[in-house]
Design a protein around this motif. Structure first.
Motif, PDB file in Angstrom:
ATOM      1  N   ILE A 289      30.646  32.437  41.888  1.00 13.16           N
ATOM      2  CA  ILE A 289      29.556  31.673  41.289  1.00 13.16           C
ATOM      3  C   ILE A 289      29.585  30.225  41.767  1.00 13.16           C
ATOM      4  N   ALA A 290      30.775  29.613  41.747  1.00  7.78           N
ATOM      5  CA  ALA A 290      30.895  28.203  42.111  1.00  7.78           C
ATOM      6  C   ALA A 290      30.602  27.947  43.583  1.00  7.78           C
ATOM      7  N   SER A 291      30.833  28.950  44.447  1.00  6.75           N
ATOM      8  CA  SER A 291      30.599  28.761  45.878  1.00  6.75           C
ATOM      9  C   SER A 291      29.261  29.309  46.330  1.00  6.75           C
ATOM     10  N   GLY A 292      28.467  29.818  45.370  1.00  2.00           N
ATOM     11  CA  GLY A 292      27.133  30.296  45.715  1.00  2.00           C
ATOM     12  C   GLY A 292      27.114  31.644  46.404  1.00  2.00           C
ATOM     13  N   LYS A 293      28.206  32.397  46.340  1.00  2.00           N
ATOM     14  CA  LYS A 293      28.253  33.711  46.977  1.00  2.00           C
ATOM     15  C   LYS A 293      27.578  34.749  46.091  1.00  2.00           C
ATOM     16  N   ASN A 294      27.205  35.877  46.714  1.00  2.00           N
ATOM     17  CA  ASN A 294      26.556  36.946  45.947  1.00  2.00           C
ATOM     18  C   ASN A 294      27.535  37.561  44.951  1.00  2.00           C
ATOM     19  N   ILE A 295      27.045  37.826  43.771  1.00  2.00           N
ATOM     20  CA  ILE A 295      27.836  38.542  42.776  1.00  2.00           C
ATOM     21  C   ILE A 295      26.886  39.355  41.908  1.00  2.00           C
ATOM     22  N   ASP A 296      27.186  40.636  41.745  1.00  2.00           N
ATOM     23  CA  ASP A 296      26.358  41.506  40.933  1.00  2.00           C
ATOM     24  C   ASP A 296      26.727  41.358  39.462  1.00  2.00           C
ATOM     25  N   SER A 297      25.915  41.945  38.604  1.00  2.00           N
ATOM     26  CA  SER A 297      26.209  41.881  37.180  1.00  2.00           C
ATOM     27  C   SER A 297      27.452  42.697  36.823  1.00  2.00           C
ATOM     28  N   SER A 298      27.777  43.687  37.653  1.00  2.00           N
ATOM     29  CA  SER A 298      29.001  44.481  37.460  1.00  2.00           C
ATOM     30  C   SER A 298      29.757  44.543  38.773  1.00  2.00           C
ATOM     31  N   GLU A 299      31.031  44.186  38.738  1.00  2.00           N
ATOM     32  CA  GLU A 299      31.866  44.169  39.935  1.00  2.00           C
ATOM     33  C   GLU A 299      33.202  44.825  39.613  1.00  2.00           C
ATOM     34  N   THR A 300      33.905  45.315  40.656  1.00  2.00           N
ATOM     35  CA  THR A 300      35.248  45.857  40.521  1.00  2.00           C
ATOM     36  C   THR A 300      36.166  45.135  41.482  1.00  2.00           C
ATOM     37  N   LEU A 301      37.277  44.598  40.963  1.00  2.00           N
ATOM     38  CA  LEU A 301      38.248  43.892  41.791  1.00  2.00           C
ATOM     39  C   LEU A 301      39.521  44.711  41.884  1.00  2.00           C
ATOM     40  N   GLU A 302      39.907  45.066  43.095  1.00  2.00           N
ATOM     41  CA  GLU A 302      41.135  45.805  43.345  1.00  2.00           C
ATOM     42  C   GLU A 302      42.259  44.818  43.652  1.00  2.00           C
ATOM     43  N   THR A 303      43.396  44.951  42.927  1.00  2.00           N
ATOM     44  CA  THR A 303      44.578  44.149  43.214  1.00  2.00           C
ATOM     45  C   THR A 303      45.740  45.081  43.515  1.00  2.00           C
ATOM     46  N   ASP A 304      46.894  44.535  43.938  1.00  2.00           N
ATOM     47  CA  ASP A 304      48.042  45.382  44.241  1.00  2.00           C
ATOM     48  C   ASP A 304      48.662  45.979  42.988  1.00  2.00           C
ATOM     49  N   ARG A 305      48.260  45.476  41.811  1.00  2.00           N
ATOM     50  CA  ARG A 305      48.823  45.974  40.559  1.00  2.00           C
ATOM     51  C   ARG A 305      47.856  46.818  39.741  1.00  2.00           C
ATOM     52  N   GLY A 306      46.564  46.700  40.044  1.00  2.00           N
ATOM     53  CA  GLY A 306      45.589  47.447  39.271  1.00  2.00           C
ATOM     54  C   GLY A 306      44.170  47.006  39.579  1.00  2.00           C
ATOM     55  N   THR A 307      43.220  47.488  38.764  1.00  2.00           N
ATOM     56  CA  THR A 307      41.797  47.249  38.980  1.00  2.00           C
ATOM     57  C   THR A 307      41.191  46.549  37.772  1.00  2.00           C
ATOM     58  N   ALA A 308      40.360  45.545  38.049  1.00  2.00           N
ATOM     59  CA  ALA A 308      39.658  44.830  36.986  1.00  2.00           C
ATOM     60  C   ALA A 308      38.178  45.145  37.063  1.00  2.00           C
ATOM     61  N   ALA A 309      37.599  45.504  35.928  1.00  2.00           N
ATOM     62  CA  ALA A 309      36.150  45.714  35.829  1.00  2.00           C
ATOM     63  C   ALA A 309      35.524  44.429  35.310  1.00  2.00           C
TER      64      ALA A 309
END
Length: 462
Positions: A65-85
């Motif tokens: 958001i702060a850098s003006g990049k695209n972001i949908d209303s729902s996103e999934t972030l994959e990390t080495d420990r797990g997934t964030a919705a």
């Protein structure tokens, strides 16, 4: 003696068993508590892992958001420990970010509430506001709204002002039709649909309501007239009040945007860095060349914001530029041939800014769009200091923007349309029109969705 020996042996054996049983009990208790502590520690580690994963989702969304990049209303972030919705909810100028994860059965949710930081609230009370250069109108040009000028207002060939017209100081209003009230040092060869007030003379003018002046000369006043001198050719249909004290000259008004606000916008843009220079920029992607010029053409589409362009900004041939933050152009701006400049929807009801230190040229049907909210607008501002120069030229049906040039002239021609214009001087030629929107009296400018945010809270969520 043999009997006593056996008894002593049984006693020793019993004591030994009791000691062993007690030791085992103590050891078992210690082992139980140790195992429980391990279980608790493991659960705590899982909870910390889950919180870190959830906060990673929050941080990733905030960065986008702060850098003006695209972001949908729902996103999934994959990390080495797990997934964030991650979910992002927009409401006006606010964003609510929620990130949720489950780590080995441990659920964690975090929530952040952001509010876009306002840079300035600017009030445009008139369709045209002009400095001491004045307003020049020709060839059926029009202002659909009021006009306030620190210099003269001069018209010809069917020039009309759809609201009130005010000329401050020793300035005159000449050869223009005013739908509302008019006030100036001198009113000459005009038509006034409301009240007319002049410090000196109302000359060769038709006034629909009352007239106030030191002298009436060849004037037609449809209601009451307040004057000291009147000629035989003047007509007053209402009461004649004489002698009368003529109204004083109007005080000049400062232009609505302070230099400190402009400098703040430039600082905001510079905080986003300069655009990266490339040896072979793609004209359809909108990239800066080695000279720092940002050129977008051939129907290309690009997003740009919170950035300084060290060279020129040029759009043409049906290209579309979406602003995600404040843009500062060190050179000139040239927009032509059906180009489109719009604000990212994240601006919501706020408005955005493009600043140039050079000239602005807009032609051939280029149009501007806000975020989609009726209260969202684009302001194009030139900070060039050239009091006698036309630093902005707008023609050929270009529409939908607020123009601002406090240190130079703006020229509109060939059916050019604007929502509002402010300049040291303004020329309207060839059917040019300014269509003022009442909402501009309370316009909130920000650095955009890619600009500053206030974090209202950051907390665990249920």
């Amino acid at each position: 003696m043999i009997h006593n020996t056996r008894q002593n042996g049984y006693a020793a054996l019993t004591m030994t068993m009791l000691v062993i049983f007690a030791s085992l009990t103590v050891i078992g208790g210690l082992s139980f508590f140790s195992l429980q502590e391990v279980v608790v520690n493991r659960a705590s580690v899982r909870a910390i892992d889950a919180q870190m994963i959830a906060e990673s989702g929050i941080e990733d969304a905030m960065y986008r958001i702060a850098s003006g990049k695209n972001i949908d209303s729902s996103e999934t972030l994959e990390t080495d420990r797990g997934t964030a919705a991650v979910t992002v909810t927009a409401a006006g100028t606010t964003r609510t970010i929620r990130s949720e994860t489950t780590r080995n059965g441990v659920r964690q949710a975090m929530e952040v509430f952001l509010d876009i930081a306002a840079v300035a609230d600017v009030a445009f009370h008139f369709g045209v506001q002009v400095g001491d250069g004045g307003l020049e109108m020709a060839n059926n040009s029009s202002v659909a709204g009021g006009a306030y000028s620190n210099g003269p207002i001069t018209g010809s060939n069917g020039a009309t002002i759809g609201g009130d017209a005010f000329a401050a100081g020793a300035s005159a209003i000449r050869s223009v039709s005013v739908s509302g009230n008019a006030q100036a040092h001198l009113i000459d060869n005009a038509t006034v649909g409301g009240y007319a007030s002049s410090t000196t003379k109302i000359d060769d003018t038709v006034v629909a309501k009352d007239a106030h002046a030191d002298e009436l000369d060849d004037a037609v006043v449809n209601k009451d007239a307040y004057y000291n001198v009147i000629d035989a050719q003047s007509t007053v249909l209402g009461a004649r009040i004489t002698p009368a004290t003529p109204p004083p000259d109007l005080a000049p008004l400062p232009l609505p945007i302070a230099q400190a606000v402009i400098d703040r916008w430039k600082s905001d843009a510079l905080a986003g860095g300069e655009c990266a220079r490339k040896s072979n920029p793609d004209p359809e992607l909108g990239e800066c060349d080695l000279s720092g010029n940002f050129i977008l053409s051939n129907g290309g589409s690009a997003r740009l914001g919170t950035k300084k362009i060290p060279g020129n900004l040029e759009l043409d041939n049906g290209s579309t530029l979406t602003l995600t933050g404040t843009v500062w152009v060190a050179g000139k701006i040239k927009l032509s041939n059906n180009c489109i400049v719009g604000l990212d929807p994240g601006y919501a009801s706020s408005s955005g800014v493009i600043i140039t230190d050079g000239n602005l040229t807009i032609s051939n049907n280029c149009i501007f769009r806000g975020s989609g909210d009726p209260g969202s607008h684009i302001l194009v501002l030139s900070d060039k200091n050239a009091p006698a120069e036309e630093i902005m030229t707008v023609d050929n049906n270009s529409a939908g923007v607020i123009y601002y040039a406090a240190k130079g002239w703006i020229k509109f021609s060939n059916n050019a349309v604007a929502k509002q214009a402010t300049g040291r001087g303004i020329r309207l030629d060839n059917n040019a029109s300014l269509v003022y929107e009442s909402g501009l009296a309370d316009t909130r400018f920000t650095s955009g969705p890619s600009g500053g945010y206030d974090v209202r809270y950051w907390r665990e969520a249920e």
